[in-house]
Design a protein around this motif. Structure first.
Motif, PDB file in Angstrom:
ATOM      1  N   ILE A 233     -42.904   4.716 -72.938  1.00  0.00           N
ATOM      2  CA  ILE A 233     -43.328   5.785 -72.025  1.00  0.00           C
ATOM      3  C   ILE A 233     -44.765   6.199 -72.303  1.00  0.00           C
ATOM      4  O   ILE A 233     -45.611   6.207 -71.408  1.00  0.00           O
ATOM      5  CB  ILE A 233     -42.392   7.010 -72.158  1.00  0.00           C
ATOM      6  N   PHE A 246     -45.043  11.396 -69.555  1.00  0.00           N
ATOM      7  CA  PHE A 246     -43.646  11.815 -69.415  1.00  0.00           C
ATOM      8  C   PHE A 246     -43.340  12.284 -67.992  1.00  0.00           C
ATOM      9  O   PHE A 246     -42.180  12.312 -67.591  1.00  0.00           O
ATOM     10  CB  PHE A 246     -43.310  12.926 -70.409  1.00  0.00           C
ATOM     11  N   VAL A 251     -38.988   8.866 -65.296  1.00  0.00           N
ATOM     12  CA  VAL A 251     -38.835   9.113 -66.734  1.00  0.00           C
ATOM     13  C   VAL A 251     -37.828  10.229 -66.991  1.00  0.00           C
ATOM     14  O   VAL A 251     -36.913  10.080 -67.823  1.00  0.00           O
ATOM     15  CB  VAL A 251     -40.194   9.449 -67.381  1.00  0.00           C
ATOM     16  N   VAL A 280     -38.613  18.714 -72.576  1.00  0.00           N
ATOM     17  CA  VAL A 280     -39.678  17.797 -73.006  1.00  0.00           C
ATOM     18  C   VAL A 280     -40.975  18.559 -73.204  1.00  0.00           C
ATOM     19  O   VAL A 280     -41.672  18.395 -74.219  1.00  0.00           O
ATOM     20  CB  VAL A 280     -39.870  16.664 -71.971  1.00  0.00           C
TER      21      VAL A 280
END
Length: 317
Positions: A233, A246, A251, A280
């Motif tokens: 990623i 991200f 994703v 995240v």
């Protein structure tokens, strides 16, 4: 496992030779060097071959695995110093040439040839690996070696120079990449010899380099699929911010599915109702990595980030 001794050998993973191809090969002055279909270039410079073998610091007790021996120019030099050599060769013609070179000599008992594709055959026990690597199996060879157990002592590997430089690249340089990080998590890698294209027959289109790869012992307790999944990623655009990578399409959906699977396997209830994108972002902000770029992050940074994601149940495989 397909094996060959100096008296007899069998063929594996070898496509049938068409009559037309056989006639074409037979018309060549020296068909043994028609290696294009295997991507193999024969190292012909004896001084370079000696440097490669010397770099391995072989012991009289060593068992060596050689990948892609070709006509045996490296093999015979390895046999002078090692206890035993297992050579893995895709082309039966090359295998026959290697066997022929040691027949009737004391080294005959020390050589075993496995005919087949390195990525398919079972690897023997070995302490040292030496390879003039066919370019098309460069990456599979490296990661197959790193996953092999028991760990070997050292590997001396010849690659296309661009690939070799990516293996040894450092964070902050233009060649630091997912490949660099994945390999250097598990091994110390050094560039030891640059090899001219003129040292080969036929000459390849590119220059080559020889690297020394020493596995880290014991290996770090990190699941490769997780480390590589995260790196896939963030290195997709290494000069883009980590947060930006991200946010790429697909994703977050993948991470949400992975987290749900992980919770189910662990038989854990969802105890965090934050959306996956918020989780995240919070991890990256707490680490102050959100605006970092993978091209400048070292192994410790990557491991720290992976551990933080695992801490909130985010997984990458």
């Amino acid at each position: 496992m397909p094996r060959a001794t100096t008296e007899k050998f069998s063929r594996a993973h070898q496509p049938a030779v068409k009559k037309k191809d056989a006639q074409s090969s037979g018309s060549m002055t020296n068909p043994i060097f028609n290696t294009a279909r295997f991507g193999q270039h024969i190292l012909k410079n004896p001084a370079t071959a000696q440097k490669i073998v010397d770099a391995a610091n072989l012991k009289p007790t060593d068992k060596v695995m050689e990948v892609g021996p070709g006509t045996g120019n490296l093999t015979v030099k390895i046999l002078e110093k090692a206890k035993h050599v297992t050579a893995i060769e895709m082309d039966p013609r090359m295998a026959a040439e290697v066997i022929k070179r040691v027949q009737g000599t004391p080294d005959q008992r020390k050589l075993e040839v496995i005919i087949g594709d390195f990525v398919k055959v079972d690897m023997p026990y070995f302490e040292v690996c030496i390879s003039n690597t066919p370019y098309q199996i460069s990456s599979p060879l490296v990661f197959r070696l790193l996953s092999h157990r028991p760990l070997f002592r050292v590997a001396i590997l010849m690659f296309q120079r661009e690939f070799a430089l990516r293996l040894v690249a450092r964070p902050g340089t233009s060649l630091w990449s997912r490949l660099s990080a994945n390999v250097q998590l598990y091994a110390k890698v050094d560039n030891i010899i640059n090899v001219s294209r003129n040292d080969f027959r036929p000459p390849p289109q590119v220059e080559s380099s020889v690297i020394r790869l020493v596995p880290i012992d014991p290996p770090p307790p990190v699941k490769f699929e997780e480390f590589d999944g995260m790196n896939r990623i963030i290195f997709s655009r290494p000069n883009k911010t980590v947060r930006g990578n991200f946010q790429a399409k697909g994703v977050m959906k993948m991470l949400e599915q992975n987290r749900s699977t992980w919770l189910a396997v662990q038989e854990m209830a969802i105890d965090d109702d934050r959306p996956i994108n918020k989780m995240v972002d919070d991890v990256l902000s707490e680490l102050t990595f959100a605006e970092n770029r993978a091209s400048k992050m070292d192994i410790d940074d990557l491991l720290k980030m992976l551990a933080a994601f695992h801490g909130v149940g985010i997984h990458f495989s």
